[in-house]
Design a protein around this motif. Structure first.
Motif, PDB file in Angstrom:
ATOM      1  N   GLY A 195      69.822  -0.592  36.818  1.00  9.92           N
ATOM      2  CA  GLY A 195      69.421  -1.850  36.196  1.00  9.92           C
ATOM      3  C   GLY A 195      70.593  -2.806  36.024  1.00  9.92           C
ATOM      4  O   GLY A 195      70.476  -4.011  36.259  1.00  9.92           O
ATOM      5  N   SER A 226      69.307   5.441  35.742  1.00 21.17           N
ATOM      6  CA  SER A 226      68.449   4.259  35.618  1.00 21.17           C
ATOM      7  C   SER A 226      69.219   3.078  35.042  1.00 21.17           C
ATOM      8  O   SER A 226      69.044   1.934  35.473  1.00 21.17           O
ATOM      9  CB  SER A 226      67.237   4.579  34.731  1.00 21.17           C
ATOM     10  N   TYR A 227      70.052   3.351  34.059  1.00 24.32           N
ATOM     11  CA  TYR A 227      70.818   2.278  33.407  1.00 24.32           C
ATOM     12  C   TYR A 227      71.762   1.595  34.396  1.00 24.32           C
ATOM     13  O   TYR A 227      71.825   0.351  34.458  1.00 24.32           O
ATOM     14  CB  TYR A 227      71.596   2.878  32.239  1.00 24.32           C
ATOM     15  N   LEU A 265      65.813  -3.852  32.357  1.00 22.12           N
ATOM     16  CA  LEU A 265      67.185  -4.350  32.262  1.00 22.12           C
ATOM     17  C   LEU A 265      67.436  -5.445  33.295  1.00 22.12           C
ATOM     18  O   LEU A 265      68.071  -6.470  33.003  1.00 22.12           O
ATOM     19  CB  LEU A 265      68.152  -3.184  32.459  1.00 22.12           C
ATOM     20  N   GLU A 266      66.942  -5.248  34.504  1.00 24.67           N
ATOM     21  CA  GLU A 266      67.103  -6.249  35.559  1.00 24.67           C
ATOM     22  C   GLU A 266      66.443  -7.579  35.150  1.00 24.67           C
ATOM     23  O   GLU A 266      67.030  -8.653  35.302  1.00 24.67           O
ATOM     24  CB  GLU A 266      66.486  -5.764  36.867  1.00 24.67           C
ATOM     25  N   ASN A 301      66.320   1.660  43.343  1.00 21.66           N
ATOM     26  CA  ASN A 301      65.294   2.470  42.684  1.00 21.66           C
ATOM     27  C   ASN A 301      64.612   3.411  43.670  1.00 21.66           C
ATOM     28  O   ASN A 301      64.356   4.582  43.369  1.00 21.66           O
ATOM     29  CB  ASN A 301      64.242   1.563  42.034  1.00 21.66           C
ATOM     30  N   ALA A 333      65.205   0.550  34.355  1.00 22.70           N
ATOM     31  CA  ALA A 333      66.016  -0.258  35.262  1.00 22.70           C
ATOM     32  C   ALA A 333      65.387  -1.630  35.477  1.00 22.70           C
ATOM     33  O   ALA A 333      66.080  -2.650  35.489  1.00 22.70           O
ATOM     34  CB  ALA A 333      66.181   0.468  36.594  1.00 22.70           C
ATOM     35  N   ARG A 334      64.066  -1.671  35.622  1.00 24.10           N
ATOM     36  CA  ARG A 334      63.393  -2.950  35.870  1.00 24.10           C
ATOM     37  C   ARG A 334      63.445  -3.848  34.647  1.00 24.10           C
ATOM     38  O   ARG A 334      63.571  -5.062  34.760  1.00 24.10           O
ATOM     39  CB  ARG A 334      61.954  -2.688  36.295  1.00 24.10           C
TER      40      ARG A 334
END
Length: 270
Positions: free
Chosen positions: A172, A168-169, A90-91, A185, A87-88
């Motif tokens: 993100g 998670s996806y 992607l962010e 998160n 996630a991080r």
């Protein structure tokens, strides 16, 4: 047919690159594995104290051996599967605009990130998860793994991977719509801890809570595969069927969320 093969080959290349990156940063993986060993030792001491040093559990509980195996496997499980890093990452790519270069790749954006998560998980599993399974499952706590049990374990593991990846996806991808995703998160981690069974097997929960949490997606990212591993009788066909429904639902939601997020990228200009 040729187009399908080219797409599959591109996804395999992405997954292979992530496996190579996992081995490139193996020092980090080994340090995380060492930390996991310390945590497993702490959990072993804790559960031994809870069971008062005996292997005769209260009525309805798993045995001490089952619970300790669950805790040890769960620690390695968290290390190997998609986590907050996805996630991080992607962010960060959404924030600095690097995401636009990935849109030029000859594959779907959603499936590309799935291949990234799959390759990374396979790499960490080869480095840490597989040695832990061989050492713990074959040498320290030997147990028999029949073909039916192995298939059931493989099915619940795939469901767990899909559920955790999609959670998670989508967190993100929320960077398209909110300023920071750290809060989401933290909520995800708390729900996995309380409802997913990462603190203790869900079958040890009070009956009403246990029957309720099995309908949430979080329990299928952690408890269902680990319960299958230790042959928890609560993980039956109904529970696995609910997990399959959640995996399909979350995958469809991620695909729709991707389309909406990328549309936002075009409107806002990145």
């Amino acid at each position: 047919m040729e187009r399908t093969w080219r797409t599959c080959r591109a996804h395999l290349a992405v997954a292979h690159m992530q496996i190579r990156l996992s081995f490139h940063y193996r020092t980090r993986a080994f340090s995380q594995g060492f930390g996991a060993l310390l945590l497993i030792g702490l959990q072993g001491a804790l559960w031994t104290a809870v069971y008062a040093g005996g292997d005769t559990p209260p009525a309805g509980w798993l045995s001490l051996r089952q619970t300790m195996t669950y805790a040890a496997a769960g620690t390695v499980w968290v290390l190997c599967l998609p986590n907050l890093g996805l996630a991080r990452q992607l962010e960060a790519k959404i924030r600095d605009g690097r995401i636009t270069t990935e849109l030029l790749m000859p594959m779907g954006f959603f499936t590309q990130w799935f291949s990234v998560a799959l390759g990374r998980s396979l790499g960490i599993t080869a480095l840490v998860g597989l040695p832990a399974a061989v050492l713990g499952g074959a040498l320290l706590v030997p147990f028999q793994l029949g073909s039916g049990h192995a298939l059931r374990l493989a099915l619940t593991s795939v469901i767990a991977f899909v559920v955790l990846f999609n959670l998670s996806y989508m967190i993100g991808l929320s960077a398209f719509f909110i300023r920071r995703v750290d809060g989401l998160n933290e909520v995800r981690e708390a729900l996995l801890l309380l409802l997913g069974g990462s603190m203790m097997p869900v079958s040890l929960y009070p009956g009403a809570i246990r029957d309720a949490v099995v309908w949430t997606p979080f329990v299928h990212g952690f408890y269902t595969p680990l319960g299958t591993l230790v042959k928890d009788p609560f993980v039956d066909g109904r529970v696995i069927a609910i997990g399959i429904c959640w995996a399909v639902t979350l995958t469809a939601a991620s695909a729709l969320y991707t389309r909406r997020g990328l549309r936002k990228l075009v409107i806002a200009g990145g």
